[in-house]
Design a protein around this motif. Structure first.
Motif, short mmCIF file in Angstrom:
data_model
loop_
_atom_site.label_atom_id
_atom_site.label_comp_id
_atom_site.label_asym_id
_atom_site.label_seq_id
_atom_site.Cartn_x
_atom_site.Cartn_y
_atom_site.Cartn_z
N ILE A 63 -9.12 1.35 -1.98
CA ILE A 63 -7.71 0.98 -2.17
C ILE A 63 -7.61 -0.04 -3.30
O ILE A 63 -6.64 -0.05 -4.07
CB ILE A 63 -7.10 0.46 -0.85
CG1 ILE A 63 -7.09 1.59 0.18
CG2 ILE A 63 -5.68 -0.06 -1.07
CD1 ILE A 63 -6.45 1.25 1.50
N TYR A 67 -5.24 -0.03 -6.48
CA TYR A 67 -4.44 -1.22 -6.79
C TYR A 67 -4.64 -1.59 -8.26
O TYR A 67 -3.68 -1.86 -8.99
CB TYR A 67 -4.84 -2.37 -5.87
CG TYR A 67 -4.02 -3.62 -6.07
CD1 TYR A 67 -2.81 -3.80 -5.39
CD2 TYR A 67 -4.42 -4.61 -6.97
CE1 TYR A 67 -2.03 -4.92 -5.59
CE2 TYR A 67 -3.65 -5.75 -7.16
CZ TYR A 67 -2.47 -5.90 -6.48
OH TYR A 67 -1.71 -7.02 -6.67
N VAL A 72 -0.51 0.63 -6.14
CA VAL A 72 -0.36 0.16 -4.76
C VAL A 72 0.58 -1.05 -4.70
O VAL A 72 0.31 -2.08 -5.33
CB VAL A 72 -1.73 -0.25 -4.16
CG1 VAL A 72 -1.55 -0.75 -2.72
CG2 VAL A 72 -2.70 0.92 -4.21
N CYS A 274 -5.27 10.70 -2.38
CA CYS A 274 -4.71 10.53 -3.72
C CYS A 274 -5.46 11.39 -4.74
O CYS A 274 -4.85 12.04 -5.60
CB CYS A 274 -4.75 9.06 -4.14
SG CYS A 274 -3.65 8.03 -3.16
N PHE A 314 1.73 -1.08 3.01
CA PHE A 314 1.37 -0.61 1.68
C PHE A 314 2.24 0.58 1.30
O PHE A 314 2.53 1.42 2.16
CB PHE A 314 -0.09 -0.14 1.63
CG PHE A 314 -1.08 -1.21 2.05
CD1 PHE A 314 -1.62 -2.08 1.12
CD2 PHE A 314 -1.45 -1.33 3.39
CE1 PHE A 314 -2.52 -3.06 1.52
CE2 PHE A 314 -2.35 -2.30 3.79
CZ PHE A 314 -2.89 -3.18 2.85
N ILE A 316 2.01 3.51 -1.69
CA ILE A 316 1.04 3.99 -2.69
C ILE A 316 1.56 5.27 -3.33
O ILE A 316 2.06 6.16 -2.63
CB ILE A 316 -0.33 4.25 -2.01
CG1 ILE A 316 -0.84 2.95 -1.36
CG2 ILE A 316 -1.35 4.78 -3.03
CD1 ILE A 316 -2.08 3.11 -0.50
N GLY A 322 2.79 -1.10 -8.86
CA GLY A 322 1.83 -1.82 -8.04
C GLY A 322 2.02 -3.32 -8.11
O GLY A 322 2.66 -3.85 -9.02
#
Lengths: 377, 468
Positions: A63, A67, A72, A274, A314, A316, A322
Motif C-alpha cells: 500500500i 501511496y 491512496v 490494483c 483509505f 484508493i 493521494g
C-alpha cells in the motif's frame, strides 16, 4: 467523476472487527504513542514513513507503493459523534448512517436505488460473501450475494450437468407462471427469476477472465479477484462489496503477530487488485474504499487492544488525489474520549464525497444530511 | 390412515413445531388431532433433551459465551425436542420481546431470557410481562437501568406499550398518548440491574434484577386514565386489561401461527384479514384471564387454522430446523451443526440478534435474491443427499408402493413425504414432465434413489415450498 464515458464504480472492502488505527497509521515520532503502547507498539525504525510524523505499519509495503504513486487517500480521525464500542452497533451505524436511532436501510442500498430505480439490471450491486451486509440492504432492491463465484447459482449442489440443466429449466418454467398470482407470490417469483438470471450472467460472463496476478489466500484475496473478474465482464455493476472474515480485526490479544498477518494479507490483496485492474486496462473508473467500524483503545492491554473509537479509512484509485486527509487525533490524555482517539472527521462526509464527486449522486438523502466533504477526488 | 388426517397433522406440526418426518405424522394422526394439540400445549409432560450428553459434546454450550454457539444450541433443541411447541413459543416471543446481541453482548444472559420464554411463554400474559420487565437482558437492552427518579429514560416505557403489549393504535384510534409513555417510564424507575452487562472492559458477567426503592418515583401518576401512586406492576395490570392488549396478542398469534398479516406498524390502520378469528381469540383472552395457552387451544382447534395451509412464508430458522428434522440429520451434537446453523444467518435471520427492537420483518420480506438462493440451495442440497436417513426413508417408502411408479405418482408421492405439500397445477405438470424425462420409473433400479432425490430437489425449489 470517471472520464471516458465509462460509468464510475465503487468497490468497498470492510475490515470487520475494528482495525487498530494507531498501529496502521503510526504516529511514530510522538512520545505519547510509545507511552501508551508499552507492549503493542511498532518501533519507529520499522515504520514505513509517509512524513516526519506518521507512517504505515511495516506489513503495508504494497500500500505504501501505491501511496508513493499518489493513488491512496488516507482519511485520518474518522468516526461519528458519541461512538459505540459494540462491533454490531458501530457497524450498523456505518452501514445505515443512523448514529442516533436504529436504521434499517443501508447507504449503498439507497445508492443502488438511485443508480437503477427501475431495477433494470439485477447486477447493479454485487456482494461477495455469504449473507448481505446491511449497507446493501434496502427492501425491494435486488443485490446478488455471491459466496463463491466459481460455484454461484441456483441448485449448484446438483453435480450431474444434465440433471442440473433439467432442474434449472423446470425452475424457470415453474416460477414464470407465478408472476400473475397475487402480490406476494409474484414478488417471490420475480425474485427467483432475477436470481437465476443474475447467476447465469455472472458465472458465464466471468468465465473467460484470465490474469497473470497471483492472488494468495482465501476470503479477501479471492473476493478481490472476483471483484476484478466481475468488473472486467462489463455487466453494468456499479457497487461491489466484500468483507474481511467475521471480526478478524478484533485484536484483543496477540495483536502484534495477528495485525501483521492481517495487514500482510490485506495489503497484498489490495495491491494485487490494483495491478489486476491495470493489467485488464479497466482501472480508471474504479475507486476502492477500505474502512473498519472503529479504531482501538489508545492504551494497550499488554497483549492487544480493546475497542475504541476514531479510526482510519483509505480511498484508493487512479483518479484519487493521494495524501493525508483530516487531522491525526491528539493523543494527549486531556483530549482523548474515554481513553480513545477523538474523531474529527464524520464518515458521512467521506461517503458524501464518494457519492457526489465520484458516483455523481445527491448525497443528502443517502447519508441523511449535509456533511463536510474531502478533496481527494 | 386417511391422507387428509396426515396432511392436517403435517400442517399442525409445521406451525406448532418445526415439521415432522412422515412416520411421526402417521403416529400422531393415529393418536388423533385433539390429543396431539393437548400434548403440544403441555410440553412439561414430554421428556426434555438429555442435557448431560449435549453439554459433554459442546463446551461452548456450557460456557455460553459466543453468539454462534448459542444459536447452534437453540437450533439443536428445535431439531431434536420432544416439546416442539415449547421451542416454537420461545421463538414467537423472541421475535416480539426483542433483545439483541449487538447491544447485550452476553449470550448467556440472553439464553436465560429464552429459557424464560420456554417456561412461561404459554402462561398468563400479565405474568409474562412482569417477567420481561424484570429480565436483566431486557432491562439493559431498553435502558431501564438508565431511567431514574427525576430523570427518566423512556425507552422501555415506550416499547412496552408500542411493541410489547398494546401497539400504537387499533381501528384507526391511538392506544396511548405520549403522556402515558412518560408516566409508564416513571412507574418503572428503580427497576434496574446490578452487574450491568457490557462485555468490555470487564468481561462477561450475569446481571441480576434489583428494585431500588430509593430511585423509584413514588409520586402519583395518571396512566391510561387511571390515577394512583403506580409502580411497574400496576402499569402491567392496567395494560393487560385493555382491549388493545387482547387485540395485540391475538393478532401476533394469528400472524405467527395462522397466516401472514400485514407488517406490524400497519396494524393501526389495517384491519385484520380475518376479524372474526381475531374476535374469538380476544374473547378467550379475557375469559381465561390473559392465558396464552387457552388462546392457542382455541386457535389450533379452529377451522380458520385448519384451513390456513401454506399461508405463511417460512422463516429462515423454520426452514433450516424443519429441513433437518425431515432429512433426519443433526440428531446428535456432531461437527457440522454450526455450519448448518449459519445458513439461518445467510438466509437473513440472526437468532439472538434481531436487526432492531421491532424484530424481523416477516412474510415476503424474508425473501430477496440473495436469501432466496441460499434457501433453495440449502433445502435442495439436503433433500438431495441420499445418505441422510430421512431421505432414504422417503425413498424406501416410495419403493414400497410397487415395482413401477407413474410420473404423476412420483411427484405426488414426494409431495406427500415432504408433508403433503400442494402445488399449483402449472407447477405440478412441469414436475410431472420432469419425472417423465428419464423413461419408465422402476423402483428397484439403482437409478431410482437419485431420481427420487432429484424430484425432491425440484419440489423444494418451487415457490410453493417457501410457504408453510
Amino acid at each position: 467523476m470517471a472520464s471516458n464515458g465509462k460509468k464510475p464504480v465503487l468497490v468497498v472492502l470492510q475490515l470487520s472487527g475494528g482495525n487498530d488505527a494507531l498501529n496502521t497509521l503510526i504516529p511514530y515520532s510522538n512520545p505519547l504513542y510509545f507511552d501508551n503502547r508499552p507492549s503493542v507498539r511498532i518501533p519507529a525504525d520499522q515504520v514505513l514513513p509517509l512524513n516526519d510524523s506518521v507512517g504505515f505499519h511495516p506489513a503495508m509495503g504494497p500500500i505504501k507503493e501505491l501511496y508513493d504513486a499518489g493513488r491512496v487517500a488516507v482519511i485520518q480521525g474518522i468516526g461519528y459523534p458519541k461512538p459505540s464500542r459494540s462491533h454490531f452497533r458501530s457497524m450498523d451505524i456505518w452501514h445505515t448512517c443512523e448514529p442516533d436511532k436504529i436504521g434499517t436501510e443501508g447507504w449503498l442500498g439507497r445508492t443502488l436505488r438511485e443508480l437503477d430505480p427501475q431495477k433494470e439490471n439485477v447486477l447493479t450491486g454485487v456482494n461477495f460473501g455469504r449473507g448481505l451486509p446491511r449497507a446493501l440492504a434496502v427492501a425491494g432492491v435486488p443485490v446478488a450475494s455471491v459466496g463463491n463465484l466459481d460455484s454461484y447459482g441456483v441448485l449448484t449442489g446438483i453435480e450431474v450437468e444434465d440433471q442440473r440443466t433439467a432442474a434449472l429449466e423446470t425452475f424457470a418454467r415453474t416460477y414464470s407462471p407465478m408472476l400473475g398470482k397475487g402480490p406476494v407470490v409474484s414478488y417471490i417469483a420475480q425474485t427467483g427469476l432475477d436470481a437465476l438470471k443474475g447467476a447465469d450472467i455472472l458465472t458465464s460472463a466471468t468465465a473467460d477472465y484470465a490474469t497473470t496476478v497471483k492472488y494468495s489466500g482465501e476470503d479477501v484475496p479471492r473476493y478481490m479477484k472476483n471483484i476484478v473478474q466481475t468488473h472486467a465482464a462489463d455487466l453494468g455493476t456499479r457497487v461491489l462489496y466484500t468483507t474481511a472474515p467475521y471480526n478478524s480485526f478484533d485484536t484483543h490479544a496477540g495483536e502484534l503477530a495477528n495485525h501483521t498477518r492481517l495487514w500482510t494479507q490485506t495489503s497484498k490483496a489490495i495491491a494485487d487488485f490494483c495491478t489486476d485492474l491495470k493489467e485488464h486496462n479497466i482501472s480508471d473508473n474504479v475507486v476502492l474504499l477500505v474502512f473498519s467500524e472503529f479504531g482501538r483503545r489508545v492504551h494497550d492491554n499488554g497483549s492487544g487492544t480493546d475497542h475504541g473509537s476514531g479510526g482510519v479509512a483509505f480511498v484508493i484509485g487512479d483518479k484519487v488525489k493521494g495524501g493525508l486527509y483530516g487531522e491525526y487525533p491528539s493523543l494527549e490524555a486531556g483530549k482523548l474520549l474515554e481513553g480513545d482517539l477523538h474523531f474529527n472527521n464524520d464518515f458521512r462526509g467521506l461517503y458524501a464525497t464518494l457519492l457526489e464527486k465520484w458516483m455523481g449522486l445527491d448525497s443528502k438523502p443517502i447519508v441523511g444530511g449535509t456533511f463536510e466533504q474531502l478533496d481527494f477526488l | 390412515m386417511a391422507k387428509e388426517d396426515i396432511a392436517l397433522m403435517a400442517h399442525l406440526m409445521r406451525r406448532a413445531g418445526f415439521g415432522a418426518p412422515y412416520t411421526e405424522l402417521e403416529a400422531r394422526a393415529a393418536k388423533g388431532y385433539e390429543a396431539t394439540v393437548q400434548e403440544l400445549l403441555h410440553p412439561e409432560q414430554q421428556p426434555g433433551l438429555d442435557e448431560d450428553i449435549m453439554m459433554r459434546y459442546k463446551a461452548e454450550w456450557v460456557n455460553k459465551n459466543a453468539l454462534e454457539g448459542q444459536q447452534e444450541e437453540w437450533v439443536f433443541r428445535m431439531i431434536n425436542t420432544k416439546r416442539p411447541l415449547e421451542e416454537k413459543i420461545a421463538l414467537f416471543w423472541h421475535g416480539i420481546f426483542c433483545t439483541g446481541h449487538a447491544k447485550c453482548e452476553n449470550p448467556r444472559q440472553q439464553s436465560l431470557e429464552i429459557q424464560m420464554f420456554r417456561d412461561h411463554g404459554m402462561g398468563r400474559f400479565d405474568d409474562l410481562l412482569m417477567r420481561l420487565a424484570t429480565d436483566p437482558a431486557m432491562v439493559f437492552y431498553l435502558d431501564n437501568c438508565m431511567s431514574h427518579k427525576g430523570a427518566i429514560n423512556e425507552n422501555w416505557g415506550r416499547e412496552l406499550l408500542e411493541l410489547f403489549s398494546l401497539g400504537v393504535g387499533k381501528d384507526g384510534q391511538l392506544n396511548y398518548t405520549e403522556d402515558d409513555v412518560k408516566e409508564a417510564a416513571r412507574a418503572f424507575t428503580g427497576w434496574t440491574v446490578v452487574n450491568a452487562m457490557p462485555r468490555y472492559p470487564y468481561g462477561r458477567y450475569l446481571s441480576k434484577f434489583v428494585y431500588d426503592p430509593k430511585d423509584h418515583d413514588d409520586g402519583p401518576k395518571t396512566f391510561l386514565g387511571e390515577t394512583g401512586n403506580w409502580n411497574g406492576e400496576d402499569i402491567i395490570r392496567i395494560i393487560t386489561k385493555q382491549p388493545a392488549a387482547a387485540r395485540f396478542v391475538a393478532r401476533h398469534l394469528y400472524n405467527f401461527f395462522v397466516a401472514d398479516e400485514p407488517p406490524v406498524p400497519a396494524w393501526q390502520h389495517t384491519a385484520p384479514q380475518n376479524p372474526e378469528a381475531i374476535k374469538q381469540l380476544e374473547d378467550v383472552y379475557f375469559q381465561s384471564k390473559y392465558d396464552i395457552r387457552a388462546m392457542l387451544q382455541l386457535l389450533f382447534s379452529a377451522d380458520f387454522f385448519k384451513k390456513a395451509r401454506f399461508a405463511r412464508v417460512k422463516s429462515p430458522v423454520e426452514t433450516v430446523a424443519s429441513t433437518m428434522r425431515q432429512v433426519g440429520d443433526m440428531t446428535f451434537p456432531k461437527p457440522g451443526l454450526n455450519g448448518v446453523t449459519l445458513n439461518i444467518r445467510y438466509m437473513g435471520q440472526d437468532l439472538f440478534n434481531p436487526p432492531t427492537v421491532e424484530g424481523w420483518h416477516t412474510g415476503k420480506e424474508w425473501i430477496d435474491s440473495g436469501t432466496l438462493v441460499e434457501r433453495i440451495n440449502f433445502c435442495a442440497d439436503n433433500v438431495g443427499n441420499v445418505n441422510h436417513p430421512g431421505v432414504r426413508a422417503m425413498i424406501e417408502r416410495l419403493r414400497s408402493e410397487g415395482p413401477t411408479l407413474t410420473p404423476e405418482r412420483l411427484v405426488d408421492g414426494c409431495l406427500e413425504q415432504l408433508g403433503h405439500y400442494e402445488l399449483a397445477e402449472e407447477t405440478r405438470s412441469e414436475l410431472v414432465a420432469l419425472a417423465r424425462n428419464g423413461g419408465a420409473i422402476q423402483t428397484s433400479a439403482a437409478a431410482f434413489p437419485p431420481r427420487a432425490a432429484q424430484m425432491l430437489q425440484s419440489i423444494v425449489s418451487t415457490t410453493e415450498y417457501l410457504f408453510a
